[in-house]
Design an enzyme around this catalytic site. Sequence first.
Site, PDB file in Angstrom:
ATOM      1  N   GLU A 165     -38.147  -1.516  14.818  1.00 57.54           N
ATOM      2  CA  GLU A 165     -38.056  -0.225  15.508  1.00 57.54           C
ATOM      3  C   GLU A 165     -36.901  -0.152  16.492  1.00 57.54           C
ATOM      4  O   GLU A 165     -36.244   0.884  16.627  1.00 57.54           O
ATOM      5  CB  GLU A 165     -39.371   0.083  16.222  1.00 57.54           C
ATOM      6  CG  GLU A 165     -40.471   0.593  15.324  1.00 57.54           C
ATOM      7  CD  GLU A 165     -41.198  -0.496  14.566  1.00 57.54           C
ATOM      8  OE1 GLU A 165     -42.040  -0.175  13.709  1.00 57.54           O
ATOM      9  OE2 GLU A 165     -40.917  -1.689  14.832  1.00 57.54           O
TER      10      GLU A 165
ATOM     11  N   HIS B 250     -52.741   2.103  17.100  1.00 54.54           N
ATOM     12  CA  HIS B 250     -52.206   3.086  16.166  1.00 54.54           C
ATOM     13  C   HIS B 250     -52.716   4.494  16.489  1.00 54.54           C
ATOM     14  O   HIS B 250     -52.782   5.339  15.603  1.00 54.54           O
ATOM     15  CB  HIS B 250     -52.608   2.747  14.725  1.00 54.54           C
ATOM     16  CG  HIS B 250     -51.846   1.622  14.110  1.00 54.54           C
ATOM     17  ND1 HIS B 250     -51.959   0.333  14.554  1.00 54.54           N
ATOM     18  CD2 HIS B 250     -50.954   1.588  13.080  1.00 54.54           C
ATOM     19  CE1 HIS B 250     -51.189  -0.455  13.816  1.00 54.54           C
ATOM     20  NE2 HIS B 250     -50.560   0.290  12.917  1.00 54.54           N
TER      21      HIS B 250
END
Length: 724
Positions: free
Chosen positions: A458, A528
């Site tokens: 990321e 998440h």
Amino acid sequence: MPQHHRLEPPAPWVEVTATTGDWDAADRHLLTTMLGHLLLIRTFEEYVLDLARSGLVHGPAHSSIGQEGGAVGSILPLAPGDTVNGSHRGHHQFLAKALAHVEPKGIDPAGDFSPEVREVLLRTLAEICGLDRGFSHGRGGSMHLRWKEAGAIGTNAIVGGGVPFAAGSAWAHRRAGTGAVAVTYFGDGAANIGSTLETLNLAAAWKLPLCFFVENNRYAVSTGVAEATAEPRLSARGPGFGVPSWKVDGMDPLAVWLVMREAVAYMRAGRGPTLIEADVYRYFHQNGPFPGSAFGYRSKQEEREWRARDPIELLAGHLTRRGLLDRAGIEAATGRAKALMADVGAELLEPLPGGSPGRRRIKPAEWPDPGFAHVGVRGDLSEFQGARLADRDTFTGELAERKFIDAVSGVMARRMRADPSIVVLGEDVHRLNGGTNGATRGLTEAFPGRVLGTPISENAFTGLAGGIASDGRCTPVVELMYADFMWVAADQLFNQIAKARHMYGGGDAMPLVLRSKVAMGTGYGSQHSVDPAGLFATAPGWRIVAPSTPFDYVGLMNSALVCRDPVVVLEHVDLYGSTGECPVDDLDYCIPVGRARVRRAGSAVTVLTYLAMTTYALRAAEASGVDAEVIDLRWLDRASLDWETVGASVRKTNNVLIAEQGPVGTSYGGWLADEIQRRLFDWLEQPVQRVTGGEASPSISRVLERAAIAREEEVAAKLAEMAG
């Protein structure tokens, strides 16, 4: 006994040394230009340290004295279209690139320096001193030097933070087909940083024309490189990623020049990235005018040994040996460089009124206007001039019921078809028939080479997208699969992308769209499920979009792609499978920036909400029997919030409820409640009320997850309480 077979990396790793024969073969013009660069950079740095010693540099002065050979030797082989960036210790690289830009034919140290050279030194010194005529009007200072026109795309105060941006620049060069390359400079500390290693892998996988240039100056502040890593030969990092690597004496500018020529040829041939480790030495401490020995982490003997290898003395010795320039000529050139710096300084400084002899101050007229402090945090939205604006009440096209997720992929296909500069990147966006949720369905086939599946990295691919946006030739749309992953890329999102426009003077756009999904309520657990709106709302620079209907998604994504600021588009998984009105063919309208939508009119309570909570709030209003006015905010950031709509509603209802799903600790409503109570206090009958999740992040268990988040029932209960 098992058999052992020695494995060798596919990429070469070599050490290069310049011989006397190389020095004899070197072109005179090259060597004298090297001397001109080295003298100007050295005298500039000495002048900066003198100002720092006098308290005239506010903030750090990370001197590069001793390291100039690596910068000059590596930048002179570059072409005008090539780009460079660097770290907090980047004066020498910045100046070398800027001087090469204004004097592409070279600098003759035997002659007078040109007005263009003087202007480079003046503006760089002004920037380091925080003055208005600096390249970023004093906002960048010593650590954030940028002159985009010269190919110097920004030095960076975060160790390793600028490396992914350089990868974005390299990607843009390759896509444009110009043959240009990028060079990212960093030190021994950044060689072990995740963003650097992630970018090494990404650049190698994508064969980007990017040179990773490691200035190994032996110390990260006071920690020696051998203390920080078991492999102090930092060029060893390259072969592990399949990147050919060179090790070279950075005190020898010709050796560096020879190595960089090899690396540049490799990259221009389309073969991918390179890595160069240059052994250099900073003569002074991490910051300021004192040697490292003054702080006890290295010896005076060590410093003497390295100073004996000074790059200027080495070059001067070969020039005199070959009869190209005598000592008197070199001393005269040094004197001219010092006189030029004194002249530059005199334009910015004056004697301190009433001070002792020799005391100076910055001329008051050189400081930026204090009113400039917040200008350029984001753009002025002038890019929307001529854009077609519409909302549900003004839209005249045909509508039909359509799934939310189909609107996501549909509008992106429309925009990519109309604008070839748009590229999409993220994990798995190129596979699985549109990524993990179908948001990019059909795009890979329709737009080959513009939907980029990334490694799981990321920091690297988010920063690469920032570099693409900063370059300006393409508009990246980044997908972070879950909003929680934003924390992994936080440096790139908040220190780099969000701050770049303002930090570098406010003039350059950052057209980047970040898509990410909020998966609260789906059973994906604590890591998440986050709603990041509260985090982004407190980070200046980002605009925040939160669509709750297919119609809104189309118009808001179009606006995000027109906007020249970074925009995060939040998508709730609960909405993907929902249906609602959506245009059949007309996917080209923009919902205006800063326009909320009243979803239900009412007179008793104003409910402010967004994303999937909008539907829950509407149901709660009906179930509770309270005459609530439900406003879908849509634009959540401080600069884009629709205070006109919110204010009109509060003046009517005199009561406010902010309803969101996320945990109370990272709540978006915290700052919003404070702002409402300061702006609209006189119209409130009670404090602003809030519905949020609990303190804990959602758990995997269906029961525990439901207990941790807020939905219709919690909003209905709070409305009843407020009405009562």
